[in-house]
Scaffold this active site. Structure first.
Site, PDB file in Angstrom:
ATOM      1  N   GLY A 191      -0.061   9.094   9.307  1.00 30.26           N
ATOM      2  CA  GLY A 191      -0.027   9.058   7.836  1.00 30.26           C
ATOM      3  C   GLY A 191       0.356  10.377   7.197  1.00 30.26           C
ATOM      4  N   ASP A 210      -1.464   0.179  18.383  1.00 26.59           N
ATOM      5  CA  ASP A 210      -0.981   1.036  17.284  1.00 26.59           C
ATOM      6  C   ASP A 210      -0.899   2.504  17.752  1.00 26.59           C
ATOM      7  OD1 ASP A 210      -0.496   1.499  14.292  1.00 26.59           O
ATOM      8  OD2 ASP A 210      -2.249   2.759  14.639  1.00 26.59           O
ATOM      9  N   THR A 257       0.830  -1.213   0.000  1.00 25.45           N
ATOM     10  CA  THR A 257       0.000   0.000   0.000  1.00 25.45           C
ATOM     11  C   THR A 257       0.861   1.258   0.000  1.00 25.45           C
ATOM     12  OG1 THR A 257      -1.640  -1.230   1.256  1.00 25.45           O
ATOM     13  CG2 THR A 257      -1.874   1.162   1.254  1.00 25.45           C
ATOM     14  N   VAL A 258       1.725   1.390   1.004  1.00 22.18           N
ATOM     15  CA  VAL A 258       2.503   2.625   1.150  1.00 22.18           C
ATOM     16  C   VAL A 258       3.588   2.717   0.075  1.00 22.18           C
ATOM     17  CG1 VAL A 258       3.898   4.003   2.730  1.00 22.18           C
ATOM     18  CG2 VAL A 258       2.019   2.652   3.624  1.00 22.18           C
ATOM     19  N   GLY A 308      -3.481   5.094   4.287  1.00 25.42           N
ATOM     20  CA  GLY A 308      -3.791   5.040   2.858  1.00 25.42           C
ATOM     21  C   GLY A 308      -2.534   5.248   2.033  1.00 25.42           C
ATOM     22  N   LYS A 350       2.527   4.982  18.165  1.00 29.96           N
ATOM     23  CA  LYS A 350       2.657   6.348  17.618  1.00 29.96           C
ATOM     24  C   LYS A 350       2.892   7.366  18.748  1.00 29.96           C
ATOM     25  CE  LYS A 350      -0.313   5.073  13.726  1.00 29.96           C
ATOM     26  NZ  LYS A 350      -1.709   4.913  13.305  1.00 29.96           N
ATOM     27  N   ILE A 382      -0.488  13.480   7.856  1.00 28.38           N
ATOM     28  CA  ILE A 382      -0.379  14.712   8.655  1.00 28.38           C
ATOM     29  C   ILE A 382       1.092  14.901   9.050  1.00 28.38           C
ATOM     30  CG2 ILE A 382      -1.168  15.944  10.717  1.00 28.38           C
ATOM     31  CD1 ILE A 382      -3.542  14.022  10.883  1.00 28.38           C
TER      32      ILE A 382
HETATM   33  P1  NDP Z   1       1.633  -3.915   2.873  1.00 29.65           P
HETATM   34  O1  NDP Z   1       1.480  -5.260   3.476  1.00 29.65           O
HETATM   35  O2  NDP Z   1       0.579  -3.396   1.988  1.00 29.65           O
HETATM   36  O3  NDP Z   1       3.005  -3.897   2.017  1.00 29.65           O
HETATM   37  C1  NDP Z   1       4.190  -4.497   2.398  1.00 29.65           C
HETATM   38  C2  NDP Z   1       4.829  -5.096   1.182  1.00 29.65           C
HETATM   39  O4  NDP Z   1       6.132  -5.546   1.488  1.00 29.65           O
HETATM   40  C3  NDP Z   1       4.050  -6.294   0.623  1.00 29.65           C
HETATM   41  O5  NDP Z   1       3.901  -6.196  -0.765  1.00 29.65           O
HETATM   42  C4  NDP Z   1       4.935  -7.460   1.040  1.00 29.65           C
HETATM   43  O6  NDP Z   1       4.793  -8.562   0.188  1.00 29.65           O
HETATM   44  C5  NDP Z   1       6.312  -6.836   0.913  1.00 29.65           C
HETATM   45  N1  NDP Z   1       7.325  -7.569   1.635  1.00 29.65           N
HETATM   46  C6  NDP Z   1       7.194  -8.274   2.798  1.00 29.65           C
HETATM   47  N2  NDP Z   1       8.377  -8.821   3.131  1.00 29.65           N
HETATM   48  C7  NDP Z   1       9.264  -8.454   2.177  1.00 29.65           C
HETATM   49  C8  NDP Z   1      10.649  -8.719   1.954  1.00 29.65           C
HETATM   50  N3  NDP Z   1      11.347  -9.482   2.791  1.00 29.65           N
HETATM   51  N4  NDP Z   1      11.243  -8.191   0.861  1.00 29.65           N
HETATM   52  C9  NDP Z   1      10.538  -7.434  -0.002  1.00 29.65           C
HETATM   53  N5  NDP Z   1       9.222  -7.169   0.136  1.00 29.65           N
HETATM   54  C10 NDP Z   1       8.602  -7.665   1.227  1.00 29.65           C
HETATM   55  O7  NDP Z   1       1.950  -2.901   4.058  1.00 29.65           O
HETATM   56  P2  NDP Z   1       1.644  -1.349   4.086  1.00 29.65           P
HETATM   57  O8  NDP Z   1       2.129  -0.710   2.855  1.00 29.65           O
HETATM   58  O9  NDP Z   1       0.253  -1.138   4.533  1.00 29.65           O
HETATM   59  O10 NDP Z   1       2.561  -0.910   5.337  1.00 29.65           O
HETATM   60  C11 NDP Z   1       3.963  -0.701   5.195  1.00 29.65           C
HETATM   61  C12 NDP Z   1       4.461   0.023   6.441  1.00 29.65           C
HETATM   62  O11 NDP Z   1       3.818   1.288   6.524  1.00 29.65           O
HETATM   63  C13 NDP Z   1       4.139  -0.681   7.758  1.00 29.65           C
HETATM   64  O12 NDP Z   1       5.196  -0.470   8.656  1.00 29.65           O
HETATM   65  C14 NDP Z   1       2.890   0.026   8.246  1.00 29.65           C
HETATM   66  O13 NDP Z   1       2.726  -0.021   9.647  1.00 29.65           O
HETATM   67  C15 NDP Z   1       3.184   1.435   7.786  1.00 29.65           C
HETATM   68  N6  NDP Z   1       2.016   2.277   7.608  1.00 29.65           N
HETATM   69  C16 NDP Z   1       0.995   1.878   6.814  1.00 29.65           C
HETATM   70  C17 NDP Z   1      -0.089   2.706   6.588  1.00 29.65           C
HETATM   71  C18 NDP Z   1      -1.187   2.311   5.654  1.00 29.65           C
HETATM   72  O14 NDP Z   1      -2.071   3.130   5.404  1.00 29.65           O
HETATM   73  N7  NDP Z   1      -1.196   1.098   5.079  1.00 29.65           N
HETATM   74  C19 NDP Z   1      -0.170   4.018   7.217  1.00 29.65           C
HETATM   75  C20 NDP Z   1       0.980   4.368   8.011  1.00 29.65           C
HETATM   76  C21 NDP Z   1       2.024   3.515   8.206  1.00 29.65           C
HETATM   77  P3  NDP Z   1       3.683  -9.703   0.565  1.00 29.65           P
HETATM   78  O15 NDP Z   1       2.367  -8.980   0.579  1.00 29.65           O
HETATM   79  O16 NDP Z   1       3.811 -10.672  -0.538  1.00 29.65           O
HETATM   80  O17 NDP Z   1       4.058 -10.207   1.917  1.00 29.65           O
HETATM   81  N1  HSE Z   2      -3.994   0.689  11.218  1.00 27.61           N
HETATM   82  C1  HSE Z   2      -3.661   2.072  11.243  1.00 27.61           C
HETATM   83  C2  HSE Z   2      -4.920   2.908  11.502  1.00 27.61           C
HETATM   84  C3  HSE Z   2      -3.010   2.433   9.924  1.00 27.61           C
HETATM   85  O1  HSE Z   2      -6.033   2.364  11.496  1.00 27.61           O
HETATM   86  O2  HSE Z   2      -4.794   4.101  11.748  1.00 27.61           O
HETATM   87  C4  HSE Z   2      -2.241   3.705   9.961  1.00 27.61           C
HETATM   88  O3  HSE Z   2      -1.157   3.673  10.816  1.00 27.61           O
END
Ligand code: NDP
Ligand code: HSE
Length: 434
Positions: free
Chosen positions: A136, A203, A15-16, A304, A207, A138
């Site tokens: 996120g 969570d 996602t990110v 997001g 933060k 902000i």
């Molecule tokens: P996702 O699960 O969507 O994305 C993580 C990606 O990393 C996946 O595609 C995963 O693959 C891949 N991955 C896992 N292990 C490995 C590896 N060893 N090498 C390469 N790629 C790998 O997570 P998010 O994007 O949601 O979150 C990422 C970070 O951002 C987290 O720390 C989260 O807490 C933080 N965050 C997320 C927010 C959000 O809105 N989603 C908001 C704020 C912070 P696979 O799916 O195949 O395992």
């Molecule tokens: N799980 C978190 C939330 C994602 O609901 O706010 C963003 O850190």
């Protein structure tokens, strides 16, 4: 030779990662205009290179092996966006030891292992950006580190978990039970597959740990944060809160006074007319009170792909600017202050009680007698319905009281034979609590 631009590698194309990549690619010209030099996305690593992420990448950019980012001598900044603790920590430390700057959104890792990670970065002369780790999109990290640098931070109140805020909003607006509201959040993709971190306050505590460390110069102290989630909040509590003029929010609270810091995450009743009480759905908001600036409030999307990607790219640009001007960047944490983190039993608050008490003469005086003996003063009382001899909810709102007195009083009240179920209580913030 002077560099003509900065190269970036991303690990984790979820996602990110997708949001950050999209911004770096689609807004490359805008960033170049604003910075005066290009920031080039050189490589992305994700274990799944086949999945359609809805974005077209230049040929060869996406690889399966994170080492292709970590060991590429041309890459200056590595964005760790896989989440979790391992191998995320190893990737971050690997990048740092390869003298690469790091950007991460990984609040869970930083809150628990951040002290060691920042030390390692300092030793290796590189910077670690983590704007995306709290709220996120902000830019609250920048606000505390830069915008409010002139202030002593007196207090922080944050709605910093969108999932919990969405659930409480649904329960408030539509009278849904907790389980149904959670299912709805899961259906819409807001909650994690395992939503424990969201709904148990973990969570938010991750933060808050990061915010409080920046605000008060204390080491990252996740273990010292009091954590209580929203799973025991009922529509009935929400309705009584409404009658008393309050809304229930999952708040992350940090306060500092007399060389002591309070760090707590719990459901909190807030006066309905406070601006932060009006923050609904998945939105986040953080109120920060500084001794010079007074009250400030920051609002926006806490999660997001694009909002969080915006924060990741902001860090990348800050580090890129520092690199191009040979600046070291601001040191992150100042862990030499003599502040002590209070235990939850040391705090003072107003309190909401819901007693399940038998409907018979003399019950209220028994309960109020125990409250009085424990220095707890009553502000209002609600008792609805008449079911003689059966249990009915009796609601009491207190004036400011000490948590240790509250716990003693509840222990005494719950031993009364007229109590049919354990007493529920919720901390209340308002004019009396600052
Ligand atoms: P996702 O699960 O969507 O994305 C993580 C990606 O990393 C996946 O595609 C995963 O693959 C891949 N991955 C896992 N292990 C490995 C590896 N060893 N090498 C390469 N790629 C790998 O997570 P998010 O994007 O949601 O979150 C990422 C970070 O951002 C987290 O720390 C989260 O807490 C933080 N965050 C997320 C927010 C959000 O809105 N989603 C908001 C704020 C912070 P696979 O799916 O195949 O395992
Ligand atoms: N799980 C978190 C939330 C994602 O609901 O706010 C963003 O850190």
């Amino acid at each position: 030779m002077a560099k003509d631009g900065i190269s970036v590698g991303i690990i984790g194309f979820g996602t990110v990662g997708t949001g950050a990549a999209r911004i770096l690619l689609e807004n490359a010209d805008l960033l170049r205009q604003r910075l005066g030099f290009p920031v080039r996305l050189k490589r992305i690593a994700d274990i799944d290179t086949k999945k359609d992420r809805g974005i077209t990448l230049p040929k060869g950019m996406l690889r399966a092996d994170a080492n292709e980012v970590l060991n590429d001598p041309e890459i200056d900044i590595v964005a760790e966006l896989i989440g979790g603790t391992r191998p995320a920590r190893d990737f971050i430390v690997g990048a740092i030891r390869n003298k690469k700057h790091v950007v991460t959104a990984n609040k869970a890792l930083l809150a628990i292992e951040g002290n060691a990670i920042f030390k390692e970065a300092l030793r290796n002369g590189v910077q670690v950006g983590f704007e995306a780790s709290v709220a996120g999109g902000i830019p609250i990290i920048k606000v505390i580190r830069e915008g409010l640098i002139a202030n002593r931070i007196l207090s922080i109140y944050g709605i910093i978990n969108g999932t919990s805020n969405y659930i409480l909003t649904k329960m408030t607006d539509e009278g849904l039970e907790f389980d149904r509201a959670l299912k709805e959040a899961q259906r819409l993709g807001y909650a994690e597959a395992d939503p424990t971190f969201d709904i148990e306050g973990i969570d938010s505590a991750h933060k808050l740990t990061i915010l409080a460390s920046l605000a008060y110069g204390i080491p990252l102290s996740f273990d010292k944060v009091y954590k209580e989630g929203i799973t025991r909040i009922t529509p009935q509590d929400i309705e009584f809160a409404g009658e008393l003029g309050y809304k229930i929010k999952l708040l992350a609270i940090a306060k500092c006074a007399d060389k002591k810091v309070e760090l707590r995450v719990h459901p909190t009743m807030l006066p309905k007319d406070y601006l932060i009480s009006k923050v609904d759905g998945v939105f986040n908001a953080i109120y920060v009170e500084g001794d010079a600036v007074g009250d400030t409030l920051y609002y926006g999307r806490g999660a997001g792909d694009m909002p969080t990607g915006s924060a990741v790219v902001s860090d990348i640009c800050d580090i890129a600017k520092n690199m191009m001007s040979n600046a070291k960047g601001t040191p992150v944490f100042f862990t030499k202050t003599a502040l002590r983190v209070k235990d939850i039993t040391e705090i003072e608050s107003m309190y909401y009680f819901r007693f399940s008490a038998l409907d018979k003469p003399g019950v209220l005086s028994k309960i109020s007698g125990i409250l009085g003996k424990n220095n707890i003063s009553i502000a209002s009382v609600i008792q609805k319905g008449r079911r003689v001899g059966e249990a009915v909810p009796l609601v009491i709102l207190t004036h400011g009281a000490k948590e240790k007195d509250i716990l003693k009083a509840i222990a005494g009240i719950d031993r009364l034979p007229v109590l049919a179920a354990p007493t529920r209580y919720i901390r209340v913030e308002g004019p009396e609590t600052g």
